[in-house]
Design an enzyme around this catalytic site. Structure first.
Site, PDB file in Angstrom:
ATOM      1  N   CYS A  78      44.243  55.734  72.845  1.00 18.31           N
ATOM      2  CA  CYS A  78      45.446  56.489  73.210  1.00 18.31           C
ATOM      3  C   CYS A  78      46.414  56.635  72.024  1.00 18.31           C
ATOM      4  O   CYS A  78      46.117  57.397  71.116  1.00 18.31           O
ATOM      5  CB  CYS A  78      46.096  55.876  74.444  1.00 18.31           C
ATOM      6  SG  CYS A  78      47.145  57.050  75.296  1.00 18.31           S
ATOM      7  N   HIS A 170      42.312  54.437  78.265  1.00 23.19           N
ATOM      8  CA  HIS A 170      42.527  53.001  78.021  1.00 23.19           C
ATOM      9  C   HIS A 170      41.391  52.122  78.553  1.00 23.19           C
ATOM     10  O   HIS A 170      41.525  51.544  79.639  1.00 23.19           O
ATOM     11  CB  HIS A 170      43.820  52.553  78.708  1.00 23.19           C
ATOM     12  CG  HIS A 170      45.061  53.022  78.047  1.00 23.19           C
ATOM     13  ND1 HIS A 170      45.722  52.293  77.078  1.00 23.19           N
ATOM     14  CD2 HIS A 170      45.761  54.155  78.204  1.00 23.19           C
ATOM     15  CE1 HIS A 170      46.778  52.959  76.672  1.00 23.19           C
ATOM     16  NE2 HIS A 170      46.838  54.098  77.345  1.00 23.19           N
ATOM     17  N   GLU A 172      40.677  49.231  77.736  1.00 23.66           N
ATOM     18  CA  GLU A 172      41.112  47.829  77.809  1.00 23.66           C
ATOM     19  C   GLU A 172      41.832  47.524  79.122  1.00 23.66           C
ATOM     20  O   GLU A 172      42.080  46.361  79.436  1.00 23.66           O
ATOM     21  CB  GLU A 172      41.989  47.481  76.591  1.00 23.66           C
ATOM     22  CG  GLU A 172      43.430  47.961  76.635  1.00 23.66           C
ATOM     23  CD  GLU A 172      43.599  49.465  76.385  1.00 23.66           C
ATOM     24  OE1 GLU A 172      42.577  50.184  76.284  1.00 23.66           O
ATOM     25  OE2 GLU A 172      44.758  49.912  76.314  1.00 23.66           O
TER      26      GLU A 172
HETATM   27  N1  GLN Z   1      52.288  59.041  74.928  1.00 19.12           N
HETATM   28  C1  GLN Z   1      52.025  58.028  73.959  1.00 19.12           C
HETATM   29  C2  GLN Z   1      52.237  58.524  72.542  1.00 19.12           C
HETATM   30  O1  GLN Z   1      52.338  59.670  72.330  1.00 19.12           O
HETATM   31  C3  GLN Z   1      50.628  57.481  74.083  1.00 19.12           C
HETATM   32  C4  GLN Z   1      50.479  56.813  75.418  1.00 19.12           C
HETATM   33  C5  GLN Z   1      49.547  55.657  75.434  1.00 19.12           C
HETATM   34  O2  GLN Z   1      49.170  55.078  74.410  1.00 19.12           O
HETATM   35  N2  GLN Z   1      49.226  55.273  76.615  1.00 19.12           N
HETATM   36  O3  GLN Z   1      52.289  57.730  71.666  1.00 19.12           O
END
Ligand code: GLN
Length: 190
Positions: A78, A170, A172
């Protein structure tokens, strides 16, 4: 084998637990010197603006870039994927920028800010992987050298470039440790 998890902000302990479930030691990393002796590094989810600012403050942007360029295994989830991407729409900060993809932050839109979906990931076998997406980035383009491991509605959500693995969801946050196992296999087999 010992794996570092960048621990400036975000979902750090969850990654450490996933590796522990595989019998592999993982430890938080906050300083460039703590990378010494590690076999791989995880860039976790969180807020990419915050993490990139702290990485800059701790001189970790250049260090992680240097490692990635030498073929050091890195797993970004992410926000971690955002930090690895060569091109980011919606983030002004300097990032590691080694993964040949273009991403747009928070691009799944408000109504579906967070959602779950069953993903078909061939390299993990026939059982679908439950993807948890939290304000996830969208991978808008994939360049040379990048293998798409999984798509959702045609959009890549997990990619691999050599020993760099990244997903917009995610793994994890689930009990399913197959992505972490896949990463460990990458470290071992090269
Ligand atoms: N929206 C977050 C970002 O732009 C990422 C979200 C996440 O890691 N769950 O950094």
């Amino acid at each position: 084998m010992k794996i570092g998890v960048l621990a400036l902000q975000g979902a750090v302990s969850e990654h450490i637990k996933s590796f522990a479930a595989l019998g592999i030691e993982a430890a938080p990393v906050r300083l460039p010197s703590q990378v010494n002796g590690l076999s791989a590094l995880v860039l976790p989810g969180g807020e990419s603006t915050t993490i990139s600012r702290l990485m800059k403050d701790f001189a970790l942007v250049e260090e992680v870039r240097r490692l990635a360029q030498q073929g050091f295994p890195i797993f970004g989830t992410c926000a971690g994927l955002i930090l690895l991407a060569k091109k980011v729409v919606g983030l002004e900060m300097d990032t590691v920028g080694v993964l040949n993809i273009a991403v747009r932050r928070n691009a799944y839109g408000r109504q579906v800010d967070s959602f779950e979906a069953d993903l078909t990931v061939d390299v993990l076998g026939a059982t679908p992987f439950r993807g948890i997406f939290i304000r996830a980035p969208i991978i808008e383009a994939v360049g040379e050298g990048v293998k798409v491991l999984c798509r959702l509605d045609g959009v890549p959500v997990a990619v691999q470039q050599g020993r760099i693995l990244a997903c917009s969801f995610h793994p994890e946050l689930t009990e399913d440790i197959r992505f972490h196992k896949y990463f460990v296999d990458l470290i071992v087999k090269g």
